[in-house]
Write a protein that holds these residues in place. Structure first.
Motif, PDB file in Angstrom:
ATOM      1  N   TYR A   1       0.816  -1.211   0.000  1.00 52.44           N
ATOM      2  CA  TYR A   1       0.000   0.000   0.000  1.00 52.44           C
ATOM      3  C   TYR A   1       0.852   1.266   0.000  1.00 52.44           C
ATOM      4  O   TYR A   1       0.317   2.353   0.066  1.00 52.44           O
TER       5      TYR A   1
ATOM      6  N   THR B   1       2.369   2.526   2.293  1.00 52.53           N
ATOM      7  CA  THR B   1       1.906   3.273   3.464  1.00 52.53           C
ATOM      8  C   THR B   1       2.814   3.009   4.657  1.00 52.53           C
ATOM      9  O   THR B   1       3.195   1.863   4.912  1.00 52.53           O
TER      10      THR B   1
ATOM     11  N   LYS C   1       2.878   7.063   1.757  1.00 49.19           N
ATOM     12  CA  LYS C   1       1.811   7.779   2.441  1.00 49.19           C
ATOM     13  C   LYS C   1       2.001   7.603   3.953  1.00 49.19           C
ATOM     14  O   LYS C   1       1.872   6.482   4.465  1.00 49.19           O
TER      15      LYS C   1
ATOM     16  N   VAL D   1       0.839   7.714   7.680  1.00 49.10           N
ATOM     17  CA  VAL D   1      -0.418   7.699   8.430  1.00 49.10           C
ATOM     18  C   VAL D   1      -0.087   7.677   9.920  1.00 49.10           C
ATOM     19  O   VAL D   1       0.608   6.778  10.385  1.00 49.10           O
TER      20      VAL D   1
ATOM     21  N   ASP E   1     -11.400   0.978  11.752  1.00 49.13           N
ATOM     22  CA  ASP E   1     -11.897   1.981  10.806  1.00 49.13           C
ATOM     23  C   ASP E   1     -10.773   2.899  10.348  1.00 49.13           C
ATOM     24  O   ASP E   1     -10.665   3.225   9.169  1.00 49.13           O
TER      25      ASP E   1
ATOM     26  N   ARG F   1      -8.593   0.969   7.911  1.00 49.28           N
ATOM     27  CA  ARG F   1      -9.242   0.787   6.601  1.00 49.28           C
ATOM     28  C   ARG F   1      -9.285   2.091   5.822  1.00 49.28           C
ATOM     29  O   ARG F   1      -9.031   2.125   4.625  1.00 49.28           O
ATOM     30  N   ASN F   2      -9.620   3.177   6.507  1.00 50.82           N
ATOM     31  CA  ASN F   2      -9.636   4.483   5.834  1.00 50.82           C
ATOM     32  C   ASN F   2      -8.274   4.841   5.300  1.00 50.82           C
ATOM     33  O   ASN F   2      -8.136   5.309   4.171  1.00 50.82           O
ATOM     34  N   ALA F   3      -7.261   4.611   6.125  1.00 49.66           N
ATOM     35  CA  ALA F   3      -5.897   4.973   5.737  1.00 49.66           C
ATOM     36  C   ALA F   3      -5.459   4.210   4.500  1.00 49.66           C
ATOM     37  O   ALA F   3      -4.727   4.723   3.661  1.00 49.66           O
ATOM     38  N   LEU F   4      -5.944   2.975   4.368  1.00 49.66           N
ATOM     39  CA  LEU F   4      -5.530   2.144   3.243  1.00 49.66           C
ATOM     40  C   LEU F   4      -6.539   2.182   2.098  1.00 49.66           C
ATOM     41  O   LEU F   4      -6.441   1.418   1.149  1.00 49.66           O
ATOM     42  N   ASP F   5      -7.526   3.094   2.226  1.00 43.33           N
ATOM     43  CA  ASP F   5      -8.584   3.228   1.224  1.00 43.33           C
ATOM     44  C   ASP F   5      -9.302   1.919   0.977  1.00 43.33           C
ATOM     45  O   ASP F   5      -9.542   1.516  -0.171  1.00 43.33           O
ATOM     46  N   GLU F   6      -9.617   1.210   2.044  1.00 40.99           N
ATOM     47  CA  GLU F   6     -10.335  -0.071   1.882  1.00 40.99           C
ATOM     48  C   GLU F   6     -11.657  -0.058   2.637  1.00 40.99           C
ATOM     49  O   GLU F   6     -11.842   0.665   3.562  1.00 40.99           O
TER      50      GLU F   6
END
Ligand SMILES: [Zn+2]
Length: 135
Positions: free
Chosen positions: A57, A59, A110, A112, A127, A130-135
Protein backbone atom coordinates in the motif's frame (compact mmCIF):
# COMPACT_ATOMS: atom_id res chain seq x y z
CA UNK A 1 17.37 -17.81 49.19
CA UNK A 2 19.06 -17.07 45.88
CA UNK A 3 16.22 -18.88 44.12
CA UNK A 4 13.64 -16.65 45.73
CA UNK A 5 15.46 -13.54 44.62
CA UNK A 6 15.78 -14.82 41.09
CA UNK A 7 12.11 -15.82 41.03
CA UNK A 8 11.23 -12.30 42.05
CA UNK A 9 13.53 -10.87 39.39
CA UNK A 10 11.96 -13.15 36.84
CA UNK A 11 8.47 -12.01 37.70
CA UNK A 12 9.66 -8.41 37.36
CA UNK A 13 11.07 -9.21 33.96
CA UNK A 14 7.87 -10.97 32.90
CA UNK A 15 5.80 -8.05 34.11
CA UNK A 16 7.87 -5.76 31.94
CA UNK A 17 7.46 -8.03 28.92
CA UNK A 18 3.71 -8.13 29.41
CA UNK A 19 3.56 -4.37 29.65
CA UNK A 20 5.44 -3.94 26.37
CA UNK A 21 2.89 -6.26 24.74
CA UNK A 22 0.17 -3.78 25.49
CA UNK A 23 1.82 -0.77 23.91
CA UNK A 24 -0.22 1.06 21.26
CA UNK A 25 2.20 -0.13 18.60
CA UNK A 26 1.63 -3.75 19.56
CA UNK A 27 -2.11 -3.19 19.46
CA UNK A 28 -1.86 -1.86 15.91
CA UNK A 29 0.43 -4.70 14.86
CA UNK A 30 -1.86 -7.37 16.28
CA UNK A 31 -4.86 -5.83 14.58
CA UNK A 32 -3.14 -5.49 11.20
CA UNK A 33 -2.07 -9.10 11.46
CA UNK A 34 -5.59 -10.23 12.27
CA UNK A 35 -6.94 -8.17 9.37
CA UNK A 36 -4.58 -10.07 7.10
CA UNK A 37 -2.18 -7.27 6.17
CA UNK A 38 1.48 -7.90 5.55
CA UNK A 39 3.86 -5.42 7.04
CA UNK A 40 7.43 -4.72 8.01
CA UNK A 41 8.67 -3.15 11.20
CA UNK A 42 10.99 -0.23 11.92
CA UNK A 43 12.23 0.12 8.38
CA UNK A 44 15.64 1.72 8.60
CA UNK A 45 15.96 2.86 5.03
CA UNK A 46 12.87 5.08 5.18
CA UNK A 47 12.79 8.59 6.69
CA UNK A 48 12.23 8.52 10.45
CA UNK A 49 12.39 4.72 10.56
CA UNK A 50 8.60 4.24 10.47
CA UNK A 51 7.11 1.87 13.06
CA UNK A 52 5.06 -0.17 10.59
CA UNK A 53 5.32 -0.24 6.81
CA UNK A 54 2.86 -1.82 4.40
CA UNK A 55 4.81 -2.14 1.16
CA UNK A 56 1.83 -3.20 -0.95
CA UNK A 57 0.00 0.00 0.00
CA UNK A 58 3.07 2.23 0.01
CA UNK A 59 1.91 3.27 3.46
CA UNK A 60 3.96 3.98 6.55
CA UNK A 61 2.12 3.86 9.87
CA UNK A 62 3.55 6.01 12.63
CA UNK A 63 2.19 5.10 16.04
CA UNK A 64 2.61 8.23 18.11
CA UNK A 65 2.49 8.63 21.85
CA UNK A 66 0.15 11.56 22.56
CA UNK A 67 2.47 13.30 24.98
CA UNK A 68 5.75 13.06 23.11
CA UNK A 69 4.31 13.87 19.72
CA UNK A 70 1.92 16.59 20.85
CA UNK A 71 -1.56 15.25 20.18
CA UNK A 72 -4.45 17.64 20.80
CA UNK A 73 -6.05 15.44 23.40
CA UNK A 74 -5.88 15.34 27.18
CA UNK A 75 -2.83 13.05 27.10
CA UNK A 76 -1.02 15.55 24.90
CA UNK A 77 -1.17 18.40 27.42
CA UNK A 78 2.16 19.96 28.16
CA UNK A 79 3.51 20.16 31.71
CA UNK A 80 2.94 23.44 33.51
CA UNK A 81 6.30 23.34 35.26
CA UNK A 82 9.68 23.62 33.60
CA UNK A 83 7.89 24.95 30.53
CA UNK A 84 10.97 26.21 28.72
CA UNK A 85 12.50 22.77 28.73
CA UNK A 86 9.34 20.92 27.71
CA UNK A 87 8.26 23.36 25.05
CA UNK A 88 11.67 23.18 23.43
CA UNK A 89 11.79 19.40 23.54
CA UNK A 90 8.23 18.80 22.39
CA UNK A 91 8.46 21.43 19.64
CA UNK A 92 11.54 19.68 18.30
CA UNK A 93 9.65 16.37 18.29
CA UNK A 94 6.75 17.89 16.35
CA UNK A 95 9.12 19.47 13.91
CA UNK A 96 10.96 16.21 13.35
CA UNK A 97 7.64 14.42 12.76
CA UNK A 98 6.65 17.02 10.19
CA UNK A 99 9.95 16.70 8.32
CA UNK A 100 9.80 12.89 8.36
CA UNK A 101 6.28 12.94 6.93
CA UNK A 102 7.37 15.32 4.16
CA UNK A 103 10.32 13.09 3.33
CA UNK A 104 8.13 9.99 3.24
CA UNK A 105 5.70 11.70 0.87
CA UNK A 106 8.54 12.82 -1.36
CA UNK A 107 9.80 9.23 -1.49
CA UNK A 108 6.34 8.11 -2.65
CA UNK A 109 5.00 6.85 0.67
CA UNK A 110 1.81 7.78 2.44
CA UNK A 111 2.44 8.58 6.10
CA UNK A 112 -0.42 7.70 8.43
CA UNK A 113 -0.30 8.75 12.06
CA UNK A 114 -2.15 6.64 14.60
CA UNK A 115 -2.31 8.20 18.04
CA UNK A 116 -1.95 6.16 21.22
CA UNK A 117 -5.36 7.36 22.42
CA UNK A 118 -6.93 5.88 19.28
CA UNK A 119 -5.65 2.42 20.16
CA UNK A 120 -8.01 1.77 23.05
CA UNK A 121 -11.03 0.76 20.95
CA UNK A 122 -10.45 -1.92 18.34
CA UNK A 123 -13.49 -1.11 16.21
CA UNK A 124 -12.44 2.48 15.90
CA UNK A 125 -8.86 1.52 15.20
CA UNK A 126 -9.97 -0.86 12.45
CA UNK A 127 -11.90 1.98 10.81
CA UNK A 128 -8.86 4.21 10.98
CA UNK A 129 -6.70 1.52 9.35
CA UNK A 130 -9.24 0.79 6.60
CA UNK A 131 -9.64 4.48 5.83
CA UNK A 132 -5.90 4.97 5.74
CA UNK A 133 -5.53 2.14 3.24
CA UNK A 134 -8.58 3.23 1.22
CA UNK A 135 -10.33 -0.07 1.88
ZN1 LIG B 1 -4.18 11.51 21.91
Amino acid sequence: MTDMVSAERRSQIMARIRSTDTTPEMTVRRLLHRMGYRFRLHVRDLPGRPDIVLPKYKTAILVHGCFWHGHRCKDGRRPKSNMGYWNGKLDRNKNRDKINKQRLRRAGWKPVVIWACQCTEEDRLMDIIRNALDE
